[in-house]
Motif scaffolding. Sequence first.
Motif, PDB file in Angstrom:
ATOM      1  N   LEU A 260       0.871  -1.175   0.000  1.00  0.00           N
ATOM      2  CA  LEU A 260       0.000   0.000   0.000  1.00  0.00           C
ATOM      3  C   LEU A 260       0.904   1.220   0.000  1.00  0.00           C
ATOM      4  CD1 LEU A 260      -2.884  -0.477   2.621  1.00  0.00           C
ATOM      5  CD2 LEU A 260      -3.113  -0.296   0.143  1.00  0.00           C
ATOM      6  N   ILE A 261       0.555   2.235  -0.812  1.00  0.00           N
ATOM      7  CA  ILE A 261       1.429   3.396  -0.975  1.00  0.00           C
ATOM      8  C   ILE A 261       0.616   4.682  -0.887  1.00  0.00           C
ATOM      9  CG2 ILE A 261       3.102   4.536  -2.486  1.00  0.00           C
ATOM     10  CD1 ILE A 261       3.050   1.602  -3.933  1.00  0.00           C
ATOM     11  N   ARG A 262       1.138   5.628  -0.136  1.00  0.00           N
ATOM     12  CA  ARG A 262       0.562   6.974  -0.105  1.00  0.00           C
ATOM     13  C   ARG A 262       1.557   7.929  -0.736  1.00  0.00           C
ATOM     14  NH1 ARG A 262       1.924  11.864   3.450  1.00  0.00           N
ATOM     15  NH2 ARG A 262      -0.015  13.047   3.570  1.00  0.00           N
ATOM     16  N   THR A 263       1.061   8.832  -1.598  1.00  0.00           N
ATOM     17  CA  THR A 263       1.903   9.861  -2.175  1.00  0.00           C
ATOM     18  C   THR A 263       1.179  11.198  -2.112  1.00  0.00           C
ATOM     19  OG1 THR A 263       3.348  10.379  -4.056  1.00  0.00           O
ATOM     20  CG2 THR A 263       1.113   9.633  -4.591  1.00  0.00           C
ATOM     21  N   ARG A 264       1.929  12.271  -2.308  1.00  0.00           N
ATOM     22  CA  ARG A 264       1.371  13.624  -2.290  1.00  0.00           C
ATOM     23  C   ARG A 264       1.191  14.123  -3.724  1.00  0.00           C
ATOM     24  NH1 ARG A 264       2.670  16.699   2.337  1.00  0.00           N
ATOM     25  NH2 ARG A 264       1.517  18.394   1.356  1.00  0.00           N
ATOM     26  N   THR A 265       0.150  14.929  -3.933  1.00  0.00           N
ATOM     27  CA  THR A 265      -0.101  15.508  -5.252  1.00  0.00           C
ATOM     28  C   THR A 265       0.214  17.001  -5.299  1.00  0.00           C
ATOM     29  OG1 THR A 265      -2.402  16.038  -4.707  1.00  0.00           O
ATOM     30  CG2 THR A 265      -1.975  13.861  -5.656  1.00  0.00           C
ATOM     31  N   ASP A 266       0.378  17.615  -4.144  1.00  0.00           N
ATOM     32  CA  ASP A 266       0.678  19.046  -4.049  1.00  0.00           C
ATOM     33  C   ASP A 266       1.199  19.314  -2.653  1.00  0.00           C
ATOM     34  OD1 ASP A 266      -1.987  19.968  -2.444  1.00  0.00           O
ATOM     35  OD2 ASP A 266      -2.544  18.578  -4.046  1.00  0.00           O
ATOM     36  N   ASP A 267       1.801  20.495  -2.472  1.00  0.00           N
ATOM     37  CA  ASP A 267       2.438  20.766  -1.187  1.00  0.00           C
ATOM     38  C   ASP A 267       2.595  22.267  -1.020  1.00  0.00           C
ATOM     39  OD1 ASP A 267       3.776  20.502   1.187  1.00  0.00           O
ATOM     40  OD2 ASP A 267       5.646  19.786   0.325  1.00  0.00           O
ATOM     41  N   GLY A 268       2.281  22.759   0.175  1.00  0.00           N
ATOM     42  CA  GLY A 268       2.566  24.144   0.506  1.00  0.00           C
ATOM     43  C   GLY A 268       1.759  25.180  -0.247  1.00  0.00           C
ATOM     44  N   THR A 269       0.654  24.827  -0.834  1.00  0.00           N
ATOM     45  CA  THR A 269      -0.300  25.690  -1.555  1.00  0.00           C
ATOM     46  C   THR A 269       0.218  26.200  -2.896  1.00  0.00           C
ATOM     47  OG1 THR A 269       0.252  27.911  -0.663  1.00  0.00           O
ATOM     48  CG2 THR A 269      -1.169  26.513   0.698  1.00  0.00           C
ATOM     49  N   GLU A 270       1.450  25.854  -3.287  1.00  0.00           N
ATOM     50  CA  GLU A 270       2.032  26.464  -4.484  1.00  0.00           C
ATOM     51  C   GLU A 270       1.304  26.042  -5.761  1.00  0.00           C
ATOM     52  OE1 GLU A 270       4.129  28.919  -4.435  1.00  0.00           O
ATOM     53  OE2 GLU A 270       4.165  28.773  -2.248  1.00  0.00           O
ATOM     54  N   ALA A 271       1.056  24.745  -5.938  1.00  0.00           N
ATOM     55  CA  ALA A 271       0.349  24.287  -7.138  1.00  0.00           C
ATOM     56  C   ALA A 271      -1.049  24.870  -7.203  1.00  0.00           C
ATOM     57  CB  ALA A 271       0.288  22.758  -7.156  1.00  0.00           C
ATOM     58  N   ALA A 272      -1.676  25.048  -6.053  1.00  0.00           N
ATOM     59  CA  ALA A 272      -3.031  25.590  -6.006  1.00  0.00           C
ATOM     60  C   ALA A 272      -3.079  27.053  -6.419  1.00  0.00           C
ATOM     61  CB  ALA A 272      -3.602  25.437  -4.595  1.00  0.00           C
ATOM     62  N   ARG A 273      -2.003  27.770  -6.204  1.00  0.00           N
ATOM     63  CA  ARG A 273      -1.965  29.189  -6.560  1.00  0.00           C
ATOM     64  C   ARG A 273      -1.719  29.405  -8.054  1.00  0.00           C
ATOM     65  NH1 ARG A 273      -1.094  32.458  -1.841  1.00  0.00           N
ATOM     66  NH2 ARG A 273      -0.789  31.166   0.022  1.00  0.00           N
ATOM     67  N   THR A 274      -1.085  28.418  -8.694  1.00  0.00           N
ATOM     68  CA  THR A 274      -0.745  28.561 -10.115  1.00  0.00           C
ATOM     69  C   THR A 274      -1.508  27.590 -11.006  1.00  0.00           C
ATOM     70  OG1 THR A 274       1.103  27.011  -9.874  1.00  0.00           O
ATOM     71  CG2 THR A 274       1.579  29.350  -9.533  1.00  0.00           C
ATOM     72  N   ASN A 275      -2.358  26.764 -10.386  1.00  0.00           N
ATOM     73  CA  ASN A 275      -3.135  25.754 -11.112  1.00  0.00           C
ATOM     74  C   ASN A 275      -2.216  24.791 -11.866  1.00  0.00           C
ATOM     75  OD1 ASN A 275      -5.667  24.630 -11.615  1.00  0.00           O
ATOM     76  ND2 ASN A 275      -5.908  25.705 -13.553  1.00  0.00           N
ATOM     77  N   ASP A 276      -1.162  24.377 -11.199  1.00  0.00           N
ATOM     78  CA  ASP A 276      -0.169  23.483 -11.796  1.00  0.00           C
ATOM     79  C   ASP A 276      -0.501  22.035 -11.422  1.00  0.00           C
ATOM     80  OD1 ASP A 276       2.004  22.100 -12.720  1.00  0.00           O
ATOM     81  OD2 ASP A 276       3.505  23.242 -11.597  1.00  0.00           O
ATOM     82  N   HIS A 277      -0.910  21.256 -12.414  1.00  0.00           N
ATOM     83  CA  HIS A 277      -1.315  19.866 -12.173  1.00  0.00           C
ATOM     84  C   HIS A 277      -0.208  18.859 -12.494  1.00  0.00           C
ATOM     85  CE1 HIS A 277      -5.725  20.198 -11.357  1.00  0.00           C
ATOM     86  NE2 HIS A 277      -5.528  21.388 -11.886  1.00  0.00           N
ATOM     87  N   THR A 278       1.001  19.323 -12.721  1.00  0.00           N
ATOM     88  CA  THR A 278       2.075  18.421 -13.143  1.00  0.00           C
ATOM     89  C   THR A 278       2.284  17.280 -12.152  1.00  0.00           C
ATOM     90  OG1 THR A 278       3.198  20.265 -14.247  1.00  0.00           O
ATOM     91  CG2 THR A 278       4.490  18.278 -13.833  1.00  0.00           C
ATOM     92  N   ARG A 279       2.500  17.625 -10.898  1.00  0.00           N
ATOM     93  CA  ARG A 279       2.747  16.597  -9.880  1.00  0.00           C
ATOM     94  C   ARG A 279       1.504  15.731  -9.670  1.00  0.00           C
ATOM     95  NH1 ARG A 279       4.776  17.937  -3.669  1.00  0.00           N
ATOM     96  NH2 ARG A 279       4.902  15.776  -2.922  1.00  0.00           N
ATOM     97  N   ALA A 280       0.340  16.342  -9.671  1.00  0.00           N
ATOM     98  CA  ALA A 280      -0.900  15.587  -9.473  1.00  0.00           C
ATOM     99  C   ALA A 280      -1.136  14.590 -10.595  1.00  0.00           C
ATOM    100  CB  ALA A 280      -2.084  16.549  -9.358  1.00  0.00           C
ATOM    101  N   ASP A 281      -0.870  14.993 -11.821  1.00  0.00           N
ATOM    102  CA  ASP A 281      -1.094  14.095 -12.962  1.00  0.00           C
ATOM    103  C   ASP A 281      -0.163  12.880 -12.894  1.00  0.00           C
ATOM    104  OD1 ASP A 281      -3.081  15.711 -13.941  1.00  0.00           O
ATOM    105  OD2 ASP A 281      -1.810  16.719 -15.428  1.00  0.00           O
ATOM    106  N   ILE A 282       1.077  13.091 -12.451  1.00  0.00           N
ATOM    107  CA  ILE A 282       2.005  11.963 -12.308  1.00  0.00           C
ATOM    108  C   ILE A 282       1.496  11.006 -11.231  1.00  0.00           C
ATOM    109  CG2 ILE A 282       4.326  11.305 -11.570  1.00  0.00           C
ATOM    110  CD1 ILE A 282       5.312  13.946 -12.833  1.00  0.00           C
TER     111      ILE A 282
END
Length: 391
Positions: free
Chosen positions: A314-336
């Motif tokens: 079982l694996i847990r990973t993060r899709t965003d961190d520190g509000t930065e992706a949310a401020r720029t609408n950057d889905h790069t990490r989330a899509d991976i």
Amino acid sequence: MTNFRATLPLMIMLPLSGLAQQNTIAEQDRTLRINQIQVIGSHNSYHSGIAPSERKLIEQQNPKAMRALDYAHAPLADQLTGGVRQLEIDIYADSKGGRYSHPAIVGKVAEAGLPADPDFDPQHEMDKPGFKVMHVMDVDQRSSCHTFIACLTTIRGWSQQHPLHLPIFILVETKQGREGSAPQAHTPEPFTSETFDALDAEIRSVFSSNEIITPDQVRGSYDTLLEAVQSLGPASSGSSKKSGGWPTLSNSRGKVIFLMDQRNVGPVYTQGHPSLRGRLIFTNAAPGSPDAAFTEENDGTKAEIDTLARQGYLIRTRTDDGTEAARTNDHTRADIALSSGAQMLSTDYPSSEPSRWTGFFVGLPHGLVARCNPIIAPTGCVDSLLEPSMK
């Protein structure tokens, strides 16, 4: 005695497609295991935000820190209703009670001449013995549930109202160190083997044994958890099949499973409990260890995560961190992360809580609560059969 003549017309009136779908759900549940799905989780799920004067003070002293803390979640039950199936709860040990009742930042707000914020603990829950739930001691203590038992009670209440839900993954982060350079007037209580005994006891005080997926159940007749999760199901021809391994959905609906966040506390939690015998929480173990069944790859590559998924973890990973992706609408990490074999994708912005800056959120395609794991789900797995409608 059941009146079959009376019930038969009602059965005939049911749409055949509905009956067929129920049969298909039951059939899939009998074979699909909990490590073969993918769900969305929330990061620091209890976090209810920063009060106005506290926010102003933190911005003055450490604007970078305030930028990272600038998120808040709905109460746990609302998150579950919104589709979150992995929750994260940070806990501080407080065996005598009152250790964290007076956050240093409250006094700092007064010293700065700022208006007093609303009392963060009007019911004085922090005064009672037991594990407390908060993000950063003395700085960021506002939570939708102040005690671990209160958080678990909320989760169990929601679970009982929705008995067909997929297992809820509860990530527990044990806090016992100072964080950052902000004012911290208190010293956290360390976690010892006895502290972890008390933690297991609090879990048992809320959830019954048949409501929890435990390490003992997953280990079954194998010597270690590692062997159990890496087993391929039926034993080879000529040998007896061992019990154990990740349970099927038919044995998991309506239940919870506890996971430990920090890897460094694993040796303390497993002391006297080899391969987690008798314990309730799966450790964040280094792959290959006897207690390795769950592991975190918050910054892992897709290749690393996929390899671990294929090995049974079982694996847990993060899709965003520190509000930065949310401020720029950057889905790069989330899509991976979405394309990987990680079963739990943790975000500050699940689909029911989009970013106020850009509308950024992380969710599964078509608004699904869960889907078949994109890397290890068996052929024929049907996404729409995983979480029946609760409406």
